[in-house]
Design an enzyme around this catalytic site. Structure first.
Site, PDB file in Angstrom:
ATOM      1  N   ALA A  66       0.715  -1.243   0.161  1.00 51.20           N
ATOM      2  CA  ALA A  66      -0.099   0.074  -0.106  1.00 51.20           C
ATOM      3  C   ALA A  66       0.726   1.149  -0.024  1.00 51.20           C
ATOM      4  O   ALA A  66       2.030   1.111   0.528  1.00 51.20           O
ATOM      5  CB  ALA A  66      -0.847   0.099   1.044  1.00 51.20           C
ATOM      6  N   GLU A 114      -0.286  -9.249  -0.308  1.00 50.27           N
ATOM      7  CA  GLU A 114      -1.652  -9.562  -0.077  1.00 50.27           C
ATOM      8  C   GLU A 114      -2.429  -9.513  -1.604  1.00 50.27           C
ATOM      9  O   GLU A 114      -3.353 -10.734  -1.653  1.00 50.27           O
ATOM     10  CB  GLU A 114      -2.126  -8.482   0.735  1.00 50.27           C
ATOM     11  CG  GLU A 114      -1.792  -8.520   2.116  1.00 50.27           C
ATOM     12  CD  GLU A 114      -2.102  -7.534   3.119  1.00 50.27           C
ATOM     13  OE1 GLU A 114      -1.868  -6.361   2.498  1.00 50.27           O
ATOM     14  OE2 GLU A 114      -2.686  -7.560   4.309  1.00 50.27           O
TER      15      GLU A 114
HETATM   16  N1  CAA Z   1       4.497   3.025  -0.714  1.00 47.77           N
HETATM   17  C1  CAA Z   1       4.762   4.333  -1.260  1.00 47.77           C
HETATM   18  N2  CAA Z   1       6.082   4.470  -2.098  1.00 47.77           N
HETATM   19  C2  CAA Z   1       6.773   3.410  -2.073  1.00 47.77           C
HETATM   20  C3  CAA Z   1       6.445   2.103  -1.728  1.00 47.77           C
HETATM   21  C4  CAA Z   1       5.463   2.265  -0.776  1.00 47.77           C
HETATM   22  N3  CAA Z   1       4.894   1.037  -0.379  1.00 47.77           N
HETATM   23  N4  CAA Z   1       7.675   1.479  -1.796  1.00 47.77           N
HETATM   24  C5  CAA Z   1       8.693   1.987  -2.515  1.00 47.77           C
HETATM   25  N5  CAA Z   1       8.170   3.349  -2.655  1.00 47.77           N
HETATM   26  C6  CAA Z   1       8.970   4.347  -3.586  1.00 47.77           C
HETATM   27  C7  CAA Z   1       9.935   5.029  -2.638  1.00 47.77           C
HETATM   28  O1  CAA Z   1       9.636   5.705  -1.723  1.00 47.77           O
HETATM   29  C8  CAA Z   1      10.963   5.486  -3.934  1.00 47.77           C
HETATM   30  O2  CAA Z   1      10.147   6.595  -3.973  1.00 47.77           O
HETATM   31  P1  CAA Z   1      11.220   8.014  -4.325  1.00 47.77           P
HETATM   32  O3  CAA Z   1      12.212   7.485  -5.654  1.00 47.77           O
HETATM   33  O4  CAA Z   1      10.275   9.180  -4.704  1.00 47.77           O
HETATM   34  O5  CAA Z   1      12.079   8.067  -3.095  1.00 47.77           O
HETATM   35  C9  CAA Z   1      10.579   4.601  -4.931  1.00 47.77           C
HETATM   36  O6  CAA Z   1       9.377   3.610  -4.551  1.00 47.77           O
HETATM   37  C10 CAA Z   1      11.711   3.440  -5.127  1.00 47.77           C
HETATM   38  O7  CAA Z   1      11.819   3.057  -3.912  1.00 47.77           O
HETATM   39  P2  CAA Z   1      13.191   2.779  -3.099  1.00 47.77           P
HETATM   40  O8  CAA Z   1      14.360   3.881  -3.349  1.00 47.77           O
HETATM   41  O9  CAA Z   1      13.046   2.546  -1.600  1.00 47.77           O
HETATM   42  O10 CAA Z   1      13.758   1.512  -3.672  1.00 47.77           O
HETATM   43  P3  CAA Z   1      14.851   0.350  -2.805  1.00 47.77           P
HETATM   44  O11 CAA Z   1      15.252  -0.566  -4.114  1.00 47.77           O
HETATM   45  O12 CAA Z   1      15.813   1.078  -2.411  1.00 47.77           O
HETATM   46  O13 CAA Z   1      14.005  -0.417  -1.916  1.00 47.77           O
HETATM   47  C11 CAA Z   1      12.048  -1.697  -1.174  1.00 47.77           C
HETATM   48  C12 CAA Z   1      12.859  -1.101  -2.463  1.00 47.77           C
HETATM   49  C13 CAA Z   1      12.774  -2.692  -0.440  1.00 47.77           C
HETATM   50  C14 CAA Z   1      10.935  -2.540  -1.865  1.00 47.77           C
HETATM   51  C15 CAA Z   1      11.538  -0.284  -0.402  1.00 47.77           C
HETATM   52  O14 CAA Z   1      11.091   0.505  -1.412  1.00 47.77           O
HETATM   53  C16 CAA Z   1      10.667  -0.652   0.649  1.00 47.77           C
HETATM   54  O15 CAA Z   1      10.983  -1.208   1.739  1.00 47.77           O
HETATM   55  N6  CAA Z   1       9.248  -0.188   0.267  1.00 47.77           N
HETATM   56  C17 CAA Z   1       8.334  -0.193   1.362  1.00 47.77           C
HETATM   57  C18 CAA Z   1       7.759  -1.756   1.456  1.00 47.77           C
HETATM   58  C19 CAA Z   1       6.650  -1.877   2.462  1.00 47.77           C
HETATM   59  O16 CAA Z   1       6.877  -1.379   3.485  1.00 47.77           O
HETATM   60  N7  CAA Z   1       5.390  -2.314   2.020  1.00 47.77           N
HETATM   61  C20 CAA Z   1       4.338  -2.238   2.898  1.00 47.77           C
HETATM   62  C21 CAA Z   1       3.480  -0.962   2.764  1.00 47.77           C
HETATM   63  S1  CAA Z   1       2.531  -1.019   4.168  1.00 47.77           S
HETATM   64  C22 CAA Z   1       1.024  -1.899   3.532  1.00 47.77           C
HETATM   65  O17 CAA Z   1       0.962  -2.464   2.434  1.00 47.77           O
HETATM   66  C23 CAA Z   1      -0.162  -2.066   4.392  1.00 47.77           C
HETATM   67  C24 CAA Z   1      -1.315  -2.967   4.066  1.00 47.77           C
HETATM   68  O18 CAA Z   1      -1.017  -4.255   4.324  1.00 47.77           O
HETATM   69  C25 CAA Z   1      -2.204  -2.223   3.462  1.00 47.77           C
END
Ligand code: CAA
Length: 257
Positions: A66, A114
């Site tokens: 999300a 999910e």
């Molecule tokens: N939401 C919003 N933006 C996201 C995102 C997310 N879930 N995941 C990645 N992005 C964005 C980053 O903010 C980044 O944006 P910018 O370039 O503008 O800074 C872009 O995508 C690229 O991401 P990274 O620079 O972080 O890429 P990376 O290769 O260094 O890392 C990753 C990749 C490990 C997937 C990392 O992006 C990450 O940890 N993402 C979040 C994953 C996460 O926590 N997901 C769960 C969300 S909560 C949820 O889903 C709740 C639910 O059940 C409903």
């Protein structure tokens, strides 16, 4: 219908939905969820679609969850509404009459994992990564992860992923039964399309009723579920498909569905 955050194509009975926000690693914001919901509703009544494939745009992510930037400032009521919207998307995909194949081409985290679990079959690229990292963000999975993950891979393995928030690779996902198959990244879409084509060539009503028997049956006791299966089996005999399928076998020719 025209969409902004998803791409939808239909070819030879196979609809392919691509979540298309690669700059945000295909994270699910409100608009994307609403588009997925609208698209699922359109596909559900499209008799020309026999199988659905869902994937993510770009090389890096299936869906990285999300959208965290959209959730950051939500209050509890907004979060409840967002969670319900996400859950209705997962339910809509799971309840589609057609089988849904997830083509997991990279990160499938949080809401992305999910969504993959709401699909009927999961194929992963060797670069895919899976996890429910919500606890790292101070929240519980909100789109069904606490329920579908233990049902899919068992309680102990699910708890380890849910409580630690750690990511696993595609081979580990295969070992746990989270995915059916792992293929090289460059071959993933072709493998999904090949499988979709095999399914699309079968009797479409029979395939739909198989999905219904499995999904509804898993929510029932065995006796009730087998009684339900018998009703669906009987229903097939009211369709031209059963006549064609059995006649073709006996006439030693391929069936035309
Ligand atoms: N939401 C919003 N933006 C996201 C995102 C997310 N879930 N995941 C990645 N992005 C964005 C980053 O903010 C980044 O944006 P910018 O370039 O503008 O800074 C872009 O995508 C690229 O991401 P990274 O620079 O972080 O890429 P990376 O290769 O260094 O890392 C990753 C990749 C490990 C997937 C990392 O992006 C990450 O940890 N993402 C979040 C994953 C996460 O926590 N997901 C769960 C969300 S909560 C949820 O889903 C709740 C639910 O059940 C409903």
């Amino acid at each position: 219908m025209n969409y902004t955050n998803i791409l939808v194509t239909v070819a030879e009975g196979v609809a392919t939905i691509t979540v298309n926000r690669p700059k945000a690693l295909n994270a699910l914001n409100r608009q994307t969820l609403e588009e997925l919901l609208a698209c699922s509703r359109e596909i559900a009544v499209d008799q020309g679609v026999r199988v659905v494939v869902v994937t993510g745009a770009g090389e890096k992510a299936f869906i990285a969850g999300a959208d965290i930037s959209a959730m950051q400032s939500m209050d509890a009521l907004a979060a409840r509404e967002f969670g319900r919207l996400g859950q209705s998307v997962m339910d809509a995909l799971e309840d589609l009459p057609q089988p849904v194949i997830a083509a997991i081409n990279g990160f499938a985290l949080g809401g992305g994992c999910e969504l993959a679990m709401a699909c009927d079959i999961r194929l992963a690229s060797d670069t895919a990564r899976f996890g429910q990292p919500e606890v790292k963000l101070g929240v519980v999975p909100g789109f069904g992860g606490t329920q579908r993950l233990p049902r899919l891979i068992g309680r102990g393995a699910a708890n380890e992923l849910l409580f630690s928030g750690e990511m696993i690779n595609a081979q580990e996902a295969l070992r746990l039964g989270l995915v059916n198959r792992v293929v090289p990244q460059g071959e993933l879409l072709a493998a999904c399309q090949e499988l979709a084509g095999k399914i699309a060539a079968q009797g479409p009503l029979a395939v739909r009723l198989c999905k219904e028997a499995v999904n509804r049956g898993l929510e029932m006791g065995l006796t009730e579920a087998c009684a339900h299966e018998a009703e669906l089996f009987a229903l097939c005999f009211a369709s031209p498909e059963q006549k064609e399928g059995m006649a073709a076998f006996l006439e030693k020719r391929p069936a035309k569905f």
